[in-house]
Write a protein that holds these residues in place. Structure first.
Motif, PDB file in Angstrom:
ATOM      1  N   HIS A 259       0.638  -1.120   0.057  1.00 42.37           N
ATOM      2  CA  HIS A 259      -0.196  -0.089  -0.230  1.00 42.37           C
ATOM      3  C   HIS A 259       0.822   1.192  -0.023  1.00 42.37           C
ATOM      4  O   HIS A 259       1.727   1.358   0.801  1.00 42.37           O
ATOM      5  CB  HIS A 259      -0.844  -0.097   1.299  1.00 42.37           C
ATOM      6  CG  HIS A 259      -1.737   1.369   1.359  1.00 42.37           C
ATOM      7  ND1 HIS A 259      -2.619   1.371   0.442  1.00 42.37           N
ATOM      8  CD2 HIS A 259      -1.707   2.121   2.158  1.00 42.37           C
ATOM      9  CE1 HIS A 259      -3.499   2.748   0.495  1.00 42.37           C
ATOM     10  NE2 HIS A 259      -2.657   3.077   1.737  1.00 42.37           N
ATOM     11  N   ILE A 260       0.978   1.912  -0.955  1.00 38.69           N
ATOM     12  CA  ILE A 260       1.986   2.979  -1.223  1.00 38.69           C
ATOM     13  C   ILE A 260       1.265   4.509  -0.561  1.00 38.69           C
ATOM     14  O   ILE A 260       0.227   4.893  -1.329  1.00 38.69           O
ATOM     15  CB  ILE A 260       2.352   3.000  -2.611  1.00 38.69           C
ATOM     16  CG1 ILE A 260       2.960   1.960  -3.187  1.00 38.69           C
ATOM     17  CG2 ILE A 260       3.164   4.153  -3.077  1.00 38.69           C
ATOM     18  CD1 ILE A 260       2.860   1.364  -4.528  1.00 38.69           C
ATOM     19  N   GLN A 261       2.007   4.914   0.270  1.00 37.71           N
ATOM     20  CA  GLN A 261       1.533   6.491   0.809  1.00 37.71           C
ATOM     21  C   GLN A 261       2.332   7.295   0.234  1.00 37.71           C
ATOM     22  O   GLN A 261       3.693   7.348   0.414  1.00 37.71           O
ATOM     23  CB  GLN A 261       1.478   6.330   2.385  1.00 37.71           C
ATOM     24  CG  GLN A 261       0.676   5.454   3.017  1.00 37.71           C
ATOM     25  CD  GLN A 261       0.731   5.342   4.502  1.00 37.71           C
ATOM     26  OE1 GLN A 261       1.740   5.239   5.040  1.00 37.71           O
ATOM     27  NE2 GLN A 261      -0.639   5.715   5.190  1.00 37.71           N
TER      28      GLN A 261
ATOM     29  N   LEU B  85      10.081   4.992  -9.132  1.00 40.46           N
ATOM     30  CA  LEU B  85       8.829   4.714  -8.429  1.00 40.46           C
ATOM     31  C   LEU B  85       8.178   3.473  -8.901  1.00 40.46           C
ATOM     32  O   LEU B  85       7.689   2.559  -8.750  1.00 40.46           O
ATOM     33  CB  LEU B  85       7.860   5.758  -8.041  1.00 40.46           C
ATOM     34  CG  LEU B  85       6.371   5.291  -7.303  1.00 40.46           C
ATOM     35  CD1 LEU B  85       6.779   4.777  -5.892  1.00 40.46           C
ATOM     36  CD2 LEU B  85       5.527   6.636  -7.157  1.00 40.46           C
ATOM     37  N   GLU B  86       8.066   3.638 -10.381  1.00 39.88           N
ATOM     38  CA  GLU B  86       7.504   2.395 -11.354  1.00 39.88           C
ATOM     39  C   GLU B  86       8.194   1.282 -10.943  1.00 39.88           C
ATOM     40  O   GLU B  86       7.756   0.156 -10.614  1.00 39.88           O
ATOM     41  CB  GLU B  86       7.649   2.924 -12.589  1.00 39.88           C
ATOM     42  CG  GLU B  86       6.606   3.852 -13.232  1.00 39.88           C
ATOM     43  CD  GLU B  86       6.537   4.034 -14.768  1.00 39.88           C
ATOM     44  OE1 GLU B  86       6.587   2.969 -15.591  1.00 39.88           O
ATOM     45  OE2 GLU B  86       6.583   5.045 -15.135  1.00 39.88           O
ATOM     46  N   GLU B  87       9.676   1.225 -11.020  1.00 39.43           N
ATOM     47  CA  GLU B  87      10.317  -0.092 -10.582  1.00 39.43           C
ATOM     48  C   GLU B  87      10.228  -0.437  -9.305  1.00 39.43           C
ATOM     49  O   GLU B  87       9.894  -1.724  -9.066  1.00 39.43           O
ATOM     50  CB  GLU B  87      12.005   0.582 -10.636  1.00 39.43           C
ATOM     51  CG  GLU B  87      12.636   0.819 -12.054  1.00 39.43           C
ATOM     52  CD  GLU B  87      13.732   1.271 -12.052  1.00 39.43           C
ATOM     53  OE1 GLU B  87      14.404   1.883 -13.141  1.00 39.43           O
ATOM     54  OE2 GLU B  87      14.501   1.492 -11.087  1.00 39.43           O
ATOM     55  N   ILE B  88      10.024   0.271  -8.227  1.00 43.90           N
ATOM     56  CA  ILE B  88       9.484  -0.070  -6.990  1.00 43.90           C
ATOM     57  C   ILE B  88       8.247  -0.823  -6.756  1.00 43.90           C
ATOM     58  O   ILE B  88       7.933  -1.906  -6.324  1.00 43.90           O
ATOM     59  CB  ILE B  88       9.607   1.137  -5.835  1.00 43.90           C
ATOM     60  CG1 ILE B  88      11.122   1.546  -5.769  1.00 43.90           C
ATOM     61  CG2 ILE B  88       9.230   0.583  -4.493  1.00 43.90           C
ATOM     62  CD1 ILE B  88      11.191   2.894  -4.993  1.00 43.90           C
ATOM     63  N   ILE B  89       7.212  -0.069  -7.415  1.00 41.91           N
ATOM     64  CA  ILE B  89       5.989  -0.905  -7.625  1.00 41.91           C
ATOM     65  C   ILE B  89       5.780  -2.120  -8.293  1.00 41.91           C
ATOM     66  O   ILE B  89       5.376  -2.904  -7.698  1.00 41.91           O
ATOM     67  CB  ILE B  89       5.097   0.075  -8.284  1.00 41.91           C
ATOM     68  CG1 ILE B  89       4.704   1.429  -7.382  1.00 41.91           C
ATOM     69  CG2 ILE B  89       3.693  -0.666  -8.591  1.00 41.91           C
ATOM     70  CD1 ILE B  89       4.005   2.467  -8.044  1.00 41.91           C
ATOM     71  N   ASP B  90       6.672  -2.236  -9.527  1.00 42.77           N
ATOM     72  CA  ASP B  90       6.998  -3.460 -10.149  1.00 42.77           C
ATOM     73  C   ASP B  90       7.464  -4.579  -9.182  1.00 42.77           C
ATOM     74  O   ASP B  90       7.194  -5.913  -9.117  1.00 42.77           O
ATOM     75  CB  ASP B  90       7.839  -3.400 -11.335  1.00 42.77           C
ATOM     76  CG  ASP B  90       6.953  -2.521 -12.560  1.00 42.77           C
ATOM     77  OD1 ASP B  90       5.796  -2.426 -12.375  1.00 42.77           O
ATOM     78  OD2 ASP B  90       7.540  -1.952 -13.417  1.00 42.77           O
TER      79      ASP B  90
END
Ligand code: FES
Length: 378
Positions: free
Chosen positions: A95-97, A165-170
């Motif tokens: 869950h990204i805040q 952030l895209e890399e972290i979410i992936d």
């Protein structure tokens, strides 16, 4: 701050219970607090409930309230106040805040939220199709120095770009979130400057030794450059070479000399500093701006009642025929400047407002002075 409510009934489980491990931990945690203060364990217990089930359910709130002998509403207040508590189901893997407060906003948090919208869901608190990810915007998370940033679980990811952030979410979606380095995502150690520390290094550059004379000359030059002095003022200022020469006898390091000169510059009015450059000349006694003097009267005013006049100055004023408050009160600007220059007072007559003081004393003595200035004369 968004409105925070419990999730709809359809999401709420009928009951909540800590598993064995967490129940033992909760008992131990409650015992840490003094008798009668067990309610202080409310936040740790809610946090453990969230870690167990992924979010804080109504049943969990009621269970914690029962354990701590608190009213349900009191625990609900805590759970709805802190954004660390999720009040509805969130992504099972992350869950990204996203911090949206000013520093992060100025450094690009809106583009981070755009990434969340495109990769997770257009709306905050909605999960992606697999139920693994969700996001929300929160207020400052205390890592502003490395803005923009997000928090996932208990960790922060800072100095983000949309690409990072895209890399972290992936990575989280793939179940490998633990492999990501937390904290700054650039070449920065904690909140140190990018590329490494720039101060408090083990070896400071050595202070260059220069003579105090040179440092004084540099300070004088800087002062003169910064605040040019009108030629008429410079001509009035009196030389302070004796003081300067005394200061020059002992060589000091450049920083010490600079500090000394800065202090001296603060204490000295501009004309005095200029005096170190050009020797002043005392105004002529035959100058047309010299105030008119009088013969010594039978009764003298005590000029020392004027703030700024001491016995020595009073004697000098007597020498030029100034004996009364009325005389001082009548001085025009050019006359004040003449006396100021004659006394080498560097503007003090104006600063102390001798004319206003003398007017009050001439009009009604000490009583009038107190009326005007709210205090006794010297
Ligand atoms: S403003 Fe984003 S962490 Fe403080």
């Amino acid at each position: 701050m968004s409105v925070r409510r419990l999730a709809e009934d359809q999401f709420q489980p009928a009951a909540f219970a800590f598993n064995d491990e967490n129940a033992a931990w909760a008992d131990k945690t409650i015992q840490k607090y003094p008798a009668g203060r067990q309610q202080s364990a409310v936040i740790p217990l809610l946090m453990r409930a969230q870690e167990q089930d992924g979010w804080v359910t109504r049943a969990a709130i009621e269970k914690v309230a029962d354990m701590l002998d608190m009213a349900y509403i009191r625990v609900l207040e805590v759970a709805t106040f802190y954004t660390q508590f999720q009040l509805g189901p969130v992504g099972t893997r992350a869950h990204i805040q996203v911090c949206g407060t000013t520093p992060c906003m100025l450094r690009g948090s809106e583009s981070l939220m755009a990434v969340c919208k495109s990769k997770i869901h257009h709306h905050p608190f909605e999960r992606n199709a697999d139920g693994t990810l969700s996001w929300e915007e929160v207020e400052c998370l205390g890592a502003c120095v490395n803005a923009p940033m997000v928090m996932i679980g208990k960790d922060t990811y800072e100095d983000l770009t949309p690409e990072r952030l895209e890399e972290i979410i992936d990575t989280f979606e793939a179940g490998n979130g633990a492999s990501i380095k937390v904290g700054p995502q650039i070449d920065r150690h904690f909140s140190s400057p990018e590329g490494g520390p720039t101060s408090l290094l083990t070896e400071e550059p050595k202070a260059k030794k220069v003579s105090a004379k040179k440092a004084v000359e540099e300070a004088v030059t800087a002062k003169v450059d910064a605040a040019p002095v009108p030629p008429s003022e410079a001509a009035r200022a009196k030389s302070t070479d004796a003081e300067t020469n005394a200061a020059l006898k002992t060589p000091v390091t450049a920083p010490k000399a600079a500090a000394k000169n800065a202090k001296a510059a603060e204490e000295q009015p501009a004309p005095a500093t200029a005096a170190q450059v050009a020797a002043p000349a005392k105004p002529s006694l035959t100058d047309k701006n010299r105030p008119a003097g009088i013969e010594k009267p039978a009764t003298l005013d005590d000029l020392k009642m004027i703030s700024g006049v001491g016995p020595k100055i009073e004697a000098t004023l007597h020498e030029i025929g100034i004996f009364t408050f009325a005389q001082v009160a009548s001085w025009k600007k050019a006359e004040r400047e003449w006396v100021d220059g004659y006394l080498n007072f560097k503007g003090r007559i104006e600063r102390d407002d001798w004319v206003k003081q003398a007017k009050a004393l001439a009009k009604g003595g000490e009583a009038e002075y107190i009326k005007v200035f709210g205090k006794k004369p010297r």
